[in-house]
Each structure stands twice: as structure tokens, then as C-alpha cells.
Design an enzyme around this catalytic site. Sequence first.
Site, short mmCIF file in Angstrom:
data_model
loop_
_atom_site.label_atom_id
_atom_site.label_comp_id
_atom_site.label_asym_id
_atom_site.label_seq_id
_atom_site.Cartn_x
_atom_site.Cartn_y
_atom_site.Cartn_z
N HIS A 52 10.25 -6.95 -14.72
CA HIS A 52 8.82 -7.58 -14.32
C HIS A 52 8.05 -7.15 -15.90
CE1 HIS A 52 10.09 -6.79 -10.18
NE2 HIS A 52 8.83 -7.59 -9.87
N LYS A 93 2.87 -3.93 -14.50
CA LYS A 93 3.21 -3.62 -13.31
C LYS A 93 3.05 -2.06 -13.03
CE LYS A 93 6.78 -4.03 -9.60
NZ LYS A 93 5.58 -4.29 -8.51
N1 LIG Z 1 4.62 -9.18 -1.98
C1 LIG Z 1 4.72 -10.08 -3.18
O1 LIG Z 1 5.36 -11.38 -3.19
C2 LIG Z 1 4.21 -9.74 -4.36
C3 LIG Z 1 3.51 -8.49 -4.44
N2 LIG Z 1 2.94 -7.83 -5.67
C4 LIG Z 1 2.32 -6.82 -5.40
O2 LIG Z 1 0.94 -7.12 -5.25
C5 LIG Z 1 0.08 -5.88 -5.76
C6 LIG Z 1 -0.83 -6.33 -6.93
O3 LIG Z 1 -0.19 -6.76 -8.02
P1 LIG Z 1 -1.13 -7.82 -8.87
O4 LIG Z 1 -2.06 -8.65 -8.14
O5 LIG Z 1 -0.07 -7.98 -10.09
O6 LIG Z 1 -2.00 -6.57 -9.42
P2 LIG Z 1 -3.59 -6.52 -10.16
O7 LIG Z 1 -3.77 -5.44 -10.72
O8 LIG Z 1 -3.66 -7.79 -10.98
O9 LIG Z 1 -4.59 -6.84 -9.06
C7 LIG Z 1 -4.87 -5.79 -8.10
C8 LIG Z 1 -6.35 -5.98 -7.78
O10 LIG Z 1 -6.64 -5.17 -6.67
C9 LIG Z 1 -8.02 -4.63 -6.82
N3 LIG Z 1 -8.05 -3.41 -6.45
C10 LIG Z 1 -7.59 -2.24 -6.54
N4 LIG Z 1 -8.09 -1.22 -5.51
C11 LIG Z 1 -8.66 -1.85 -4.52
C12 LIG Z 1 -9.37 -1.51 -3.29
N5 LIG Z 1 -9.33 -0.26 -2.97
N6 LIG Z 1 -9.85 -2.35 -2.70
C13 LIG Z 1 -9.88 -3.74 -3.15
N7 LIG Z 1 -9.40 -4.02 -4.17
C14 LIG Z 1 -8.83 -3.32 -5.12
C15 LIG Z 1 -8.15 -4.41 -8.43
O11 LIG Z 1 -9.32 -4.16 -8.81
C16 LIG Z 1 -7.44 -5.86 -8.98
O12 LIG Z 1 -8.25 -6.52 -9.19
C17 LIG Z 1 1.23 -4.96 -6.37
O13 LIG Z 1 1.66 -3.68 -5.51
C18 LIG Z 1 2.55 -5.83 -6.61
O14 LIG Z 1 3.50 -5.32 -6.66
C19 LIG Z 1 2.94 -8.67 -6.60
C20 LIG Z 1 3.35 -10.00 -6.75
C21 LIG Z 1 4.01 -10.63 -5.40
O1 LIG Z 2 4.07 -6.44 -9.25
C1 LIG Z 2 4.59 -7.62 -9.30
O2 LIG Z 2 4.41 -8.35 -10.04
C2 LIG Z 2 5.59 -7.94 -8.09
N1 LIG Z 2 5.50 -7.11 -7.24
C3 LIG Z 2 6.48 -6.99 -6.07
C4 LIG Z 2 7.54 -6.06 -6.02
O3 LIG Z 2 7.20 -4.96 -6.51
O4 LIG Z 2 8.65 -6.30 -5.61
C5 LIG Z 2 7.04 -8.54 -5.88
C6 LIG Z 2 7.43 -9.27 -7.06
O5 LIG Z 2 8.71 -8.62 -7.70
C7 LIG Z 2 6.04 -9.35 -8.31
#
Ligand SMILES: NC(=O)C1=CN([C@@H]2O[C@H](COP(=O)(O)OP(=O)(O)OC[C@H]3O[C@@H](n4cnc5c(N)ncnc54)[C@H](O)[C@@H]3O)[C@@H](O)[C@H]2O)C=CC1
Ligand SMILES: O=C(O)C1=N[C@H](C(=O)O)C[C@H](O)C1
Length: 250
Positions: free
Chosen positions: A136, A140
Site C-alpha cells: 500500500h 495508510k
Molecule cells: N473498503 C475499501 O474498498 C477501502 C477502504 N479504505 C479504508 O478507508 C479508510 C479511509 O482511508 P483514506 O480515505 O485513505 O484515509 P484519509 O486519511 O485520506 O481520510 C480519512 C478522512 O476521515 C476523516 N475523519 C477522521 N476522523 C473522523 C471522524 N471522527 N468523523 C468524520 N471524519 C473523520 C479525516 O479527517 C479524513 O478526511 C481507511 O480505513 C482505509 O483502509 C480505503 C480504500 C478502499
Molecule cells: O487504506 C487503503 O488505501 C486501503 N484500505 C483497505 C484495506 O485496508 O484493505 C482497502 C484497500 O486495500 C485500500
Amino acid sequence: MSIAVAVVGAAGRMGSTVCQAVQDADGLELVARLDVGDELTLATLNGADVAVDFTHPAVTEDNVHALIDAGVDVVVGTTGWTDESYERVREHLERPEAAGCSVIIAPNFALSAVLTMSFAAKAARYFESAEVIELHHPNKVDAPSGTAIATARGIAAARAEAGLGPVPDATETDPDGARGAVVDGVHVHAVRLRGLTAHEEVVLGNPGEQLTIRTDSFDRASFMPGVVLAVREVGAREGLTIGLDQLLDL
Ligand SMILES: NC(=O)C1=CN([C@@H]2O[C@H](COP(=O)(O)OP(=O)(O)OC[C@H]3O[C@@H](n4cnc5c(N)ncnc54)[C@H](O)[C@@H]3O)[C@@H](O)[C@H]2O)C=CC1
Ligand SMILES: O=C(O)C1=N[C@H](C(=O)O)C[C@H](O)C1
């Protein structure tokens, strides 16, 4: 009639991409962009039918409980969920005041990742060895990835069902954890590298042969069809759904 959508974590990498995807999708309307410091109430949700949470593993469970209390369906992509936190959401959804609410939580919304998990679980029973390597971007916050944990658990369940024992491994000394994390007996290795987005390789081995299953999300666009599908489907489901595979005819 359109589905009104609120995005929680809207300023983040995923949240901002989801806002655009919702605005571009037929039949969806973006009614709220919420981020850290915003309360999750009827007023701030601004008439949303569905809230989408891409925030932080430390806060996502509290967000989901608050969103259920506010009476909206919830789609969650944030990682960090455990059997215990899933159970608390299930119990919350069973309360009379949560009637009509449903929640979908998926560790990965990309089709290639969902298929990787499915293929790995299908293949697992035929191989002596199986390990997971996730790769990643270095921003992350959690390791191993939620996808890698789900993949390892799927492999472990398939191995157990087939009556396979532990994977062969003669390691006697590993003071610094070179063999990675161990999830239900499956070793998981996490790489953090500038330039990457989200990638995973499952390697399965037998004497004289190897099967490699690999998924690459080069762009966060890869997650959007799955998120939009979940937003469209969540209202028709009951209780808690875990994994996008549950919405696909795999
Ligand atoms: N299920 C999927 O397909 C995917 C899951 N993810 C997951 O999504 C999550 C976020 O990833 P990113 O967007 O890369 O992180 P990021 O750090 O870019 O964005 C997170 C956002 O959430 C906000 N935030 C934090 N605490 C908060 C709260 N209490 N209330 C409202 N907003 C809050 C932050 O200020 C930030 O803007 C991670 O857990 C990641 O692993 C990421 C990509 C794909
Ligand atoms: O943090 C990310 O970027 C991602 N988070 C998810 C995970 O932890 O599996 C999904 C994807 O891998 C991207």
C-alpha cells in the site's frame, strides 16, 4: 426517486472520491459532506437515506452507531473491524428503535480484490502453503490491511474445512517478526511504498508448483462501482452485511 447520500470522511482520499462518484451516479444525490469535528445528527445528515463512512479505524464503529441512531442506512469502507465490533453493530440493528436500518461493511469495494479473496478461499484447500502479501501507499495508518486480514481468514477457514493442518514452516528464530503477522495461522506481510495505491498478492505453494493471485488498485476509481452498488442495495437488505461478495453472484 433518488437516494440521498451523506459522506463521512468527505475530505479524505476515499471520501472525496466517493463524493464525486455519488454526484456522477444516476439516481444518487449528494446531500452532505461531513468530516472530523462534524456531529452525525439528523440535522447534519441533511435528509440522507444512506451515509457512507471512509474515516479512520479508531472512529468508524462510533460513527456507525451514531448513524444508526440517526436513522440512516450505512455503507462502511473503513477498516479496523473485529468480530466483537461487528457483533455490537448486529445487536444495535436488532433493537426496535433501529428497525428499518441496515449496514454494509466491506474491507474492499474493488471487484478485483473481492475476486482475489474469493479465488484464494477456493484454491486454499489444494495447497500446503499459503501466505498473503499486501502492498500500500505509505499514508495508510493500519497494517495489515483489512483486505489482507479478510483474505487470510478466508484461506484459514477453507483450510480448516478441508482438514488441513498448519502451513509447513521450520522457522525457529524470528526475533524481529520477519515472518510477518499471523492471522488465523496464515502469515501476512505488509509493504508500504511511495507510488503504490492498494495491492495484494496471495501465494499458494505445493511441491514443484505455485499459484499466485494478485489484485492491483492503481486508482481509487477502482472502488467506486462497488461503493455505488452498496449504496443502491443497502436499503433492500436487513441487518449487517459483511463483504461486497454478498452483493455479487460469485
Ligand atoms: N473498503 C475499501 O474498498 C477501502 C477502504 N479504505 C479504508 O478507508 C479508510 C479511509 O482511508 P483514506 O480515505 O485513505 O484515509 P484519509 O486519511 O485520506 O481520510 C480519512 C478522512 O476521515 C476523516 N475523519 C477522521 N476522523 C473522523 C471522524 N471522527 N468523523 C468524520 N471524519 C473523520 C479525516 O479527517 C479524513 O478526511 C481507511 O480505513 C482505509 O483502509 C480505503 C480504500 C478502499
Ligand atoms: O487504506 C487503503 O488505501 C486501503 N484500505 C483497505 C484495506 O485496508 O484493505 C482497502 C484497500 O486495500 C485500500
